[in-house]
Design a protein around this motif. Structure first.
Motif, PDB file in Angstrom:
ATOM      1  N   ILE A 154      32.329  10.491  14.609  1.00  0.00           N
ATOM      2  CA  ILE A 154      31.931   9.586  13.950  1.00  0.00           C
ATOM      3  C   ILE A 154      32.575   8.237  13.687  1.00  0.00           C
ATOM      4  CG2 ILE A 154      30.799   8.662  11.697  1.00  0.00           C
ATOM      5  CD1 ILE A 154      31.087  12.035  10.635  1.00  0.00           C
ATOM      6  N   VAL A 155      31.706   7.098  14.554  1.00  0.00           N
ATOM      7  CA  VAL A 155      31.811   5.921  14.456  1.00  0.00           C
ATOM      8  C   VAL A 155      31.377   4.907  13.862  1.00  0.00           C
ATOM      9  CG1 VAL A 155      32.523   3.986  16.158  1.00  0.00           C
ATOM     10  CG2 VAL A 155      31.882   6.514  17.459  1.00  0.00           C
ATOM     11  N   ILE A 156      32.796   4.696  12.868  1.00  0.00           N
ATOM     12  CA  ILE A 156      32.172   3.572  12.208  1.00  0.00           C
ATOM     13  C   ILE A 156      31.913   1.831  12.688  1.00  0.00           C
ATOM     14  CG2 ILE A 156      32.496   2.365   9.669  1.00  0.00           C
ATOM     15  CD1 ILE A 156      31.927   5.751   9.942  1.00  0.00           C
ATOM     16  N   GLY A 157      31.077   1.243  13.091  1.00  0.00           N
ATOM     17  CA  GLY A 157      31.105   0.321  13.996  1.00  0.00           C
ATOM     18  C   GLY A 157      30.701  -1.597  12.964  1.00  0.00           C
ATOM     19  N   THR A 158      31.510  -2.011  13.251  1.00  0.00           N
ATOM     20  CA  THR A 158      31.889  -3.630  12.573  1.00  0.00           C
ATOM     21  C   THR A 158      32.261  -4.473  13.696  1.00  0.00           C
ATOM     22  OG1 THR A 158      32.762  -4.309  10.472  1.00  0.00           O
ATOM     23  CG2 THR A 158      34.168  -3.123  11.429  1.00  0.00           C
ATOM     24  N   ILE A 159      32.519  -5.895  13.103  1.00  0.00           N
ATOM     25  CA  ILE A 159      32.692  -6.618  13.675  1.00  0.00           C
ATOM     26  C   ILE A 159      33.485  -7.912  12.257  1.00  0.00           C
ATOM     27  CG2 ILE A 159      32.244  -8.728  15.264  1.00  0.00           C
ATOM     28  CD1 ILE A 159      29.886  -7.804  15.471  1.00  0.00           C
ATOM     29  N   ARG A 160      35.081  -8.267  12.688  1.00  0.00           N
ATOM     30  CA  ARG A 160      35.165  -8.596  12.008  1.00  0.00           C
ATOM     31  C   ARG A 160      34.642 -10.498  12.161  1.00  0.00           C
ATOM     32  NH1 ARG A 160      37.514 -11.347   8.703  1.00  0.00           N
ATOM     33  NH2 ARG A 160      39.638 -11.843   7.303  1.00  0.00           N
ATOM     34  N   MET A 161      33.502 -10.023  11.471  1.00  0.00           N
ATOM     35  CA  MET A 161      33.112 -12.149  11.183  1.00  0.00           C
ATOM     36  C   MET A 161      33.183 -12.240   9.892  1.00  0.00           C
ATOM     37  SD  MET A 161      29.130 -12.908  12.715  1.00  0.00           S
ATOM     38  CE  MET A 161      30.384 -12.718  14.622  1.00  0.00           C
ATOM     39  N   GLY A 162      33.604 -12.503   8.648  1.00  0.00           N
ATOM     40  CA  GLY A 162      33.598 -12.357   7.900  1.00  0.00           C
ATOM     41  C   GLY A 162      34.579 -11.138   7.427  1.00  0.00           C
ATOM     42  N   PHE A 163      35.383 -10.963   6.439  1.00  0.00           N
ATOM     43  CA  PHE A 163      35.507  -9.962   5.954  1.00  0.00           C
ATOM     44  C   PHE A 163      34.983  -8.578   5.205  1.00  0.00           C
ATOM     45  CE2 PHE A 163      38.953  -6.924   3.081  1.00  0.00           C
ATOM     46  CZ  PHE A 163      40.004  -6.256   4.400  1.00  0.00           C
ATOM     47  N   GLY A 164      34.216  -9.181   4.799  1.00  0.00           N
ATOM     48  CA  GLY A 164      32.843  -8.345   3.809  1.00  0.00           C
ATOM     49  C   GLY A 164      32.692  -6.457   4.886  1.00  0.00           C
ATOM     50  N   HIS A 165      32.198  -7.258   6.326  1.00  0.00           N
ATOM     51  CA  HIS A 165      31.700  -5.986   7.060  1.00  0.00           C
ATOM     52  C   HIS A 165      32.820  -5.006   7.253  1.00  0.00           C
ATOM     53  CE1 HIS A 165      28.254  -8.434   7.964  1.00  0.00           C
ATOM     54  NE2 HIS A 165      29.004 -10.233   8.320  1.00  0.00           N
ATOM     55  N   HIS A 166      34.233  -5.806   7.007  1.00  0.00           N
ATOM     56  CA  HIS A 166      35.277  -4.664   7.831  1.00  0.00           C
ATOM     57  C   HIS A 166      35.289  -3.932   6.175  1.00  0.00           C
ATOM     58  CE1 HIS A 166      38.785  -5.611  10.706  1.00  0.00           C
ATOM     59  NE2 HIS A 166      37.268  -5.645  11.380  1.00  0.00           N
ATOM     60  N   ARG A 167      35.259  -4.980   4.959  1.00  0.00           N
ATOM     61  CA  ARG A 167      35.433  -3.905   3.506  1.00  0.00           C
ATOM     62  C   ARG A 167      35.173  -2.705   3.437  1.00  0.00           C
ATOM     63  NH1 ARG A 167      32.685  -3.346  -0.754  1.00  0.00           N
ATOM     64  NH2 ARG A 167      31.641  -4.461  -0.413  1.00  0.00           N
ATOM     65  N   ILE A 168      33.369  -2.951   3.671  1.00  0.00           N
ATOM     66  CA  ILE A 168      32.154  -2.038   4.471  1.00  0.00           C
ATOM     67  C   ILE A 168      32.187  -0.832   4.966  1.00  0.00           C
ATOM     68  CG2 ILE A 168      29.584  -1.809   4.133  1.00  0.00           C
ATOM     69  CD1 ILE A 168      29.416  -4.587   3.230  1.00  0.00           C
ATOM     70  N   ALA A 169      33.100  -1.457   6.145  1.00  0.00           N
ATOM     71  CA  ALA A 169      33.432  -0.474   7.092  1.00  0.00           C
ATOM     72  C   ALA A 169      34.612   0.337   7.032  1.00  0.00           C
ATOM     73  CB  ALA A 169      34.030  -1.016   8.309  1.00  0.00           C
ATOM     74  N   TYR A 170      35.755   0.049   6.181  1.00  0.00           N
ATOM     75  CA  TYR A 170      36.807   0.681   5.884  1.00  0.00           C
ATOM     76  C   TYR A 170      36.409   1.860   4.381  1.00  0.00           C
ATOM     77  CZ  TYR A 170      40.670  -0.993   7.881  1.00  0.00           C
ATOM     78  OH  TYR A 170      41.271  -1.693   9.171  1.00  0.00           O
ATOM     79  N   ALA A 171      35.385   1.258   2.636  1.00  0.00           N
ATOM     80  CA  ALA A 171      34.671   1.869   2.684  1.00  0.00           C
ATOM     81  C   ALA A 171      34.494   3.136   3.367  1.00  0.00           C
ATOM     82  CB  ALA A 171      33.919   1.155   1.595  1.00  0.00           C
ATOM     83  N   THR A 172      33.234   2.936   4.112  1.00  0.00           N
ATOM     84  CA  THR A 172      32.631   3.705   5.004  1.00  0.00           C
ATOM     85  C   THR A 172      33.381   5.333   4.897  1.00  0.00           C
ATOM     86  OG1 THR A 172      30.955   1.803   5.869  1.00  0.00           O
ATOM     87  CG2 THR A 172      30.875   4.594   6.460  1.00  0.00           C
ATOM     88  N   CYS A 173      34.602   4.717   5.869  1.00  0.00           N
ATOM     89  CA  CYS A 173      35.581   5.665   6.312  1.00  0.00           C
ATOM     90  C   CYS A 173      36.099   6.649   5.431  1.00  0.00           C
ATOM     91  CB  CYS A 173      36.568   4.709   6.793  1.00  0.00           C
ATOM     92  SG  CYS A 173      36.242   3.805   9.115  1.00  0.00           S
ATOM     93  N   SER A 174      36.501   5.753   4.529  1.00  0.00           N
ATOM     94  CA  SER A 174      36.996   7.111   2.968  1.00  0.00           C
ATOM     95  C   SER A 174      35.876   8.071   2.901  1.00  0.00           C
ATOM     96  CB  SER A 174      37.083   5.937   2.383  1.00  0.00           C
ATOM     97  OG  SER A 174      35.759   5.681   1.131  1.00  0.00           O
ATOM     98  N   TRP A 175      34.483   7.564   2.908  1.00  0.00           N
ATOM     99  CA  TRP A 175      33.672   8.793   2.731  1.00  0.00           C
ATOM    100  C   TRP A 175      33.544   9.731   3.701  1.00  0.00           C
ATOM    101  CZ3 TRP A 175      31.202   9.865  -1.811  1.00  0.00           C
ATOM    102  CH2 TRP A 175      31.570   9.484  -3.185  1.00  0.00           C
ATOM    103  N   SER A 176      33.311   9.504   5.732  1.00  0.00           N
ATOM    104  CA  SER A 176      33.435  10.536   6.501  1.00  0.00           C
ATOM    105  C   SER A 176      34.438  11.232   6.167  1.00  0.00           C
ATOM    106  CB  SER A 176      33.484   8.498   7.337  1.00  0.00           C
ATOM    107  OG  SER A 176      33.485   9.976   8.795  1.00  0.00           O
ATOM    108  N   MET A 177      35.689  10.729   6.250  1.00  0.00           N
ATOM    109  CA  MET A 177      37.359  11.492   6.584  1.00  0.00           C
ATOM    110  C   MET A 177      36.709  12.617   5.222  1.00  0.00           C
ATOM    111  SD  MET A 177      40.242   7.930   7.007  1.00  0.00           S
ATOM    112  CE  MET A 177      40.819   9.330   7.311  1.00  0.00           C
TER     113      MET A 177
END
Length: 389
Positions: A123-146
């Protein structure tokens, strides 16, 4: 009179020439636009059920040139990706561009097509470190995926900027321009802020057409991922690039609660956080099957701990403990003036102990320096935390 005419005639001639040049480009803009989007997988006009006017076609061409410059679209190259263990989240894999034979020997390569093992594609959580908000949401999504995925299915954190390439540099250049504009608007406010608002909102449907065209240039960054992998995107460019690269199981987490075309992605499921946004997109004409209401993008451990955390807050309030305020800055590093003024306004309550404030400057050095300067000017003691350990 002759003097007036000698001045007026050149001015009128210049105006007429400019009008003729603009008219010439307006006549040709629609055909140039059709040529530019020919062969694209992303069909923004079909998604919006709109066709560009001559002015919009010309605007698109200018903005696309500004966005991608002379970068050539490459739909065949696929960068080989390697997977490393995350330094911060146990069990999470971080993708990067493979740069040595050592990756192959250590079994770090993400194989395309997948190897003959019985393990499913990640399962690939794709993001761009273009503003930390995108990374925050990506890590949140990873927590559910894992938490929800089977034990033999990996979750991969795929930051497009972590794949060293011309395409990643293209994204960085766009981010620099956006961050500069955002900070300028935040710092100077007034007319500057209104102008920035006009620039970011005035594109209308071109707000989707231009990113879709840009995303066609980002295909090589995702082609190294197995095609049957689900892609959950926390930045619209990732979702668009994934669709353009041929992925069919793509989810775009819409990061903004203001309904605008540019946060959406054609040919994939767009999940929104609130009912207002959901209904706004439907009124805009987004196909109902491509948009759904999901809720907020919150890490699983925060959700699991809601009852306990709320009880702790109630207990603190009952015992008259200081009110804790968390003030994070935006990903572009804006809001410096606002947060510093906020600190000064809270100074009396901070000194008498009724309030505690936690300032999260992320990795923005200029924000850290501004906060520390303001705290010193207000004679407020503070502790600096720069590690998660």
């Amino acid at each position: 009179m002759a003097n007036y005419l000698s001045i007026l005639i050149p001015i009128v001639s210049v105006i007429v020439a400019i009008c003729l040049i603009i008219g010439f480009f307006l006549c040709l803009a629609p055909s140039w636009y059709e040529k530019k989007i020919r062969g694209n997988t992303l069909e923004a006009d079909e998604f919006m059920n709109l066709k560009p006017s001559r002015w919009e076609a010309l605007q698109f061409l200018l903005l696309n040139r500004f966005s991608v410059g002379k970068h050539k679209k490459d739909t065949t190259t696929a960068y080989e990706l390697a997977l490393d263990d995350s330094e911060h989240v146990t069990g999470l894999k971080i993708s990067r561009r493979s740069n040595s034979d050592d990756d192959q020997e250590r079994g770090k390569i993400m194989s395309v097509p997948p190897s003959m093992s019985s393990s499913p594609s990640p399962i690939v959580i794709g993001t761009i470190r273009m503003g930390f908000g995108h990374h925050r949401i990506a890590y949140a999504t990873c927590s559910w995926s894992m938490a929800e995925a089977s034990e033999n299915r990996e979750t991969v954190f795929h930051d497009l900027l972590n794949v060293k390439s011309e395409e990643a540099d293209l994204i960085r250049d766009m981010d620099k321009l956006y961050s500069m504009g955002s900070r300028f608007a935040s710092e100077f406010g007034g007319a500057a802020e209104k102008l920035w608002g006009v620039l970011t909102k005035a594109m209308g449907p071109n707000g989707l057409r231009v990113p879709c065209q840009t995303a066609e240039h980002l295909i090589p960054i995702l082609k190294g991922i197995p095609k049957d992998s689900p892609i959950i995107a926390t930045h619209c460019f990732v979702a668009m690039a994934a669709v353009a690269a041929g992925f069919t199981n793509v989810i775009n987490l819409v990061i903004d609660n203001h309904a605008q075309w540019f946060v959406l992605c054609p040919k994939c499921l767009n999940l929104v956080q609130g009912p207002s946004n959901y209904h706004s997109f439907l009124r805009m004409g987004v196909p109902p099957k491509l948009v759904a209401l999901a809720g907020h993008w919150i890490p699983k451990d925060l959700v699991d701990n809601i009852p306990e955390d709320c009880q702790r807050r109630i207990t603190r309030a009952v015992n008259h403990k200081p009110l804790r305020i968390l003030a994070p800055v935006g990903g572009a590093g804006a809001q410096k003036t606002y947060v510093c003024a906020f600190i000064k306004a809270l100074t009396p309550m901070l000194k008498d102990g009724t309030v505690q404030i936690l300032l999260n400057a992320g990795d923005h050095t200029h924000m850290i320096e501004a906060f520390e300067k303001t705290l010193a000017e207000c004679d407020l003691p503070f502790n600096r935390i720069d590690t998660i350990d």
